[in-house]
Write a protein that holds these residues in place. Structure first.
Motif, PDB file in Angstrom:
ATOM      1  N   LEU A 161      -7.075  -9.313   1.351  1.00  0.00           N
ATOM      2  CA  LEU A 161      -5.887  -8.520   1.687  1.00  0.00           C
ATOM      3  C   LEU A 161      -4.740  -9.402   2.170  1.00  0.00           C
ATOM      4  O   LEU A 161      -3.570  -9.026   2.086  1.00  0.00           O
ATOM      5  CB  LEU A 161      -6.237  -7.478   2.760  1.00  0.00           C
ATOM      6  CG  LEU A 161      -7.065  -6.276   2.265  1.00  0.00           C
ATOM      7  CD1 LEU A 161      -7.651  -5.506   3.447  1.00  0.00           C
ATOM      8  CD2 LEU A 161      -6.206  -5.355   1.409  1.00  0.00           C
ATOM      9  N   LEU A 207      -4.262  -4.690   6.866  1.00  0.00           N
ATOM     10  CA  LEU A 207      -3.594  -3.631   6.109  1.00  0.00           C
ATOM     11  C   LEU A 207      -2.186  -3.423   6.655  1.00  0.00           C
ATOM     12  O   LEU A 207      -1.975  -3.393   7.866  1.00  0.00           O
ATOM     13  CB  LEU A 207      -4.381  -2.319   6.213  1.00  0.00           C
ATOM     14  CG  LEU A 207      -5.785  -2.307   5.609  1.00  0.00           C
ATOM     15  CD1 LEU A 207      -6.483  -0.995   5.900  1.00  0.00           C
ATOM     16  CD2 LEU A 207      -5.726  -2.555   4.102  1.00  0.00           C
ATOM     17  N   ILE A 232       0.852  -1.183   0.000  1.00  0.00           N
ATOM     18  CA  ILE A 232       0.000   0.000   0.000  1.00  0.00           C
ATOM     19  C   ILE A 232       0.889   1.234   0.000  1.00  0.00           C
ATOM     20  O   ILE A 232       1.765   1.384   0.854  1.00  0.00           O
ATOM     21  CB  ILE A 232      -0.917   0.024   1.239  1.00  0.00           C
ATOM     22  CG1 ILE A 232      -1.824  -1.210   1.238  1.00  0.00           C
ATOM     23  CG2 ILE A 232      -1.759   1.298   1.271  1.00  0.00           C
ATOM     24  CD1 ILE A 232      -2.563  -1.429   2.538  1.00  0.00           C
ATOM     25  N   GLN A 278      -1.877  -6.809  -1.321  1.00  0.00           N
ATOM     26  CA  GLN A 278      -2.146  -5.449  -0.846  1.00  0.00           C
ATOM     27  C   GLN A 278      -2.276  -4.511  -2.054  1.00  0.00           C
ATOM     28  O   GLN A 278      -1.376  -4.458  -2.897  1.00  0.00           O
ATOM     29  CB  GLN A 278      -1.000  -4.965   0.052  1.00  0.00           C
ATOM     30  CG  GLN A 278      -0.799  -5.798   1.312  1.00  0.00           C
ATOM     31  CD  GLN A 278      -1.704  -5.372   2.462  1.00  0.00           C
ATOM     32  OE1 GLN A 278      -1.562  -4.312   3.039  1.00  0.00           O
ATOM     33  NE2 GLN A 278      -2.660  -6.228   2.786  1.00  0.00           N
TER      34      GLN A 278
END
Length: 453
Positions: free
Chosen positions: A119, A143, A71, A123
């Motif tokens: 996830l 995350l 991310i 990602q």
């Protein structure tokens, strides 16, 4: 020439901008894009509809590595609708890239378990969501923010008003110390300043006034409606005259489907374009529209912003868009090259706030209604509210007198009402004066007693 070239954007972004007919940057884009590209943290104070979404999306897309399984940008917004809108904008930009750019959309009311599982395998490069759901996924360790470069807080004042600032605070605390933070807000309340000082070191603060680029040759008509009769109203608006080409914009694909089916059932030959239609079919429909095969087109925003035809004479907004930036692009489809055009916006009686937000962008509406198959001017929509406020100021006794009016009124009735109201106001003023005198006397006596002590 596309003026976005001056920002040195990657070729796929220029292609994406051409697809949606973005040629000239808005003031907020002109000021903010170079600052973000230069690595600056930015506080952009700008109204909705100023083009701020692309002001942060373009430099972010221009600098991320799509092949990195990490991310790199987190974008939070206080409502699901805004999150979906930014997500659609981001998908449109990503669609032109040869290398797949993964984007995650995480809002409340969706399947969190499935999101956590997905996830765990991969990602996305960019995530967009509401603070509550993003924080939930962070706490689930779904995350990973270790390689995040950008954090965007969109509609920060609304985030504060809705009680999400604590969640945003926790999200920001999980980010790397070297982080570029981009905050966009219509206003900067004092409590928001505390957050900004905590996470932002000498940010560039830009206050950009909203400027519209709507042609003065466009007549903006506003019509109040009820949802149940909207389909028939749009049919009447389309068939009262003979538009060269009419575009009807809807907020959702489902609404576009429903309206298209209704208009076809009334005998109109209607084209429909939205994101749910297969690319090959949509391309064919677009070619037919350019060839003027259709007189009526129903479309959603992202699918239709690339329609660049000089002959659009009528635009109808089935609803006011959630992201007001789209209002400018919708209405801008008509009135091009000095030609006249008409834009009709439908709104529900409980959507006065939305209308007011559009007016803040510099749009002047002409209130109208259909009467005898013609559009005629109607009273200012604020009149009813003004009358309500003025009536609230009346004494209950006076309101009672007004409500007692019958169909057959005796001569002098209105004069007696006015006289009674006037006499009541005089009595009230006298009572206030007497009360003030009494209070003054009391204060004087109290002051005299204190001196004696």
């Amino acid at each position: 020439m596309n003026e976005f070239q001056k920002f040195n954007l990657k070729p796929f972004l220029m292609t994406a901008l051409d697809e949606i007919n973005f040629k000239t940057p808005t003031p907020v884009q002109d000021k903010v894009i170079p600052l973000i590209a230069d690595g600056k943290s930015v506080v952009g104070q700008s109204q909705t509809g100023s083009g701020k979404t692309h002001a942060f999306l373009l430099p972010i897309f221009n600098n991320i590595d799509p092949e990195l399984n990490a991310i790199q940008a987190v974008i939070t917004t206080p409502s699901r609708e805004l999150a979906y809108q930014i997500y659609e904008d981001a998908k449109q930009l990503a669609s032109a890239s040869e290398v797949k750019i993964e984007i995650g959309n995480y809002v409340g009311g969706t399947d969190k378990k499935r999101q956590v599982e997905k996830l765990g395998h991969h990602q996305p490069a960019i995530i967009i969501g509401t603070p509550g759901r993003v924080l939930d996924l962070l706490k689930e360790r779904a995350l990973n923010f270790r390689q995040v470069k950008y954090m965007v807080i969109d509609e920060a004042d609304m985030t504060l008003d809705m009680g999400f600032l604590n969640a945003v605070d926790q999200i920001a605390a999980a980010m790397p110390s070297k982080l570029q933070i981009l905050v966009f807000s219509a206003t900067i309340p004092q409590r928001l300043n505390v957050f900004l000082k905590k996470y932002m070191d000498h940010p560039v603060i830009e206050e950009i006034p909203t400027e519209t680029t709507i042609s003065p040759t466009i007549k903006n008509i506003l019509i109040s409606t009820k949802s149940s009769g909207k389909n028939n109203l749009i049919y009447k608006l389309l068939t009262m005259g003979e538009p060269y080409l009419a575009l009807v914009f809807t907020n959702t694909k489902e609404r576009a489907d429903e309206l298209t089916d209704y208009l076809k059932a009334q005998g109109l030959d209607v084209a429909k374009i939205h994101g749910g239609i297969q690319p090959r079919e949509r391309k064919r429909i677009m070619k037919d529209i350019h060839r003027l095969r259709y007189q009526y087109v129903v479309a959603t925003d992202l699918a239709a912003r690339g329609i660049d035809i000089d002959g659009v004479s009528l635009v109808i907004n089935d609803d006011i868009p959630t992201d007001l930036e789209f209002f400018i692009h919708r209405v801008g489809r008509t009135g091009r090259n000095g030609m006249s055009g008409t834009a009709i916006t439908l709104y529900m009686p409980n959507e006065e706030d939305k209308v007011a937000d559009v007016e803040k962008m510099g749009i002047t509406f002409l209130p109208q209604q259909i009467r005898n198959n013609e559009l005629v001017d109607t009273y200012d929509r604020d009149r009813r509210q003004t009358r309500r406020l003025s009536q609230k100021k009346l004494d209950p006794t006076m309101i009672g007198m007004v409500k007692k009016k019958k169909k057959k009124v005796k001569p002098g009735y209105k004069r007696r009402i006015r006289k009674a109201i006037s006499e009541k106001e005089i009595r009230d003023r006298r009572m206030e004066q007497h009360q003030a005198v009494r209070e003054a006397k009391k204060a004087k006596i109290k002051q005299s007693r204190n001196k004696r002590r």
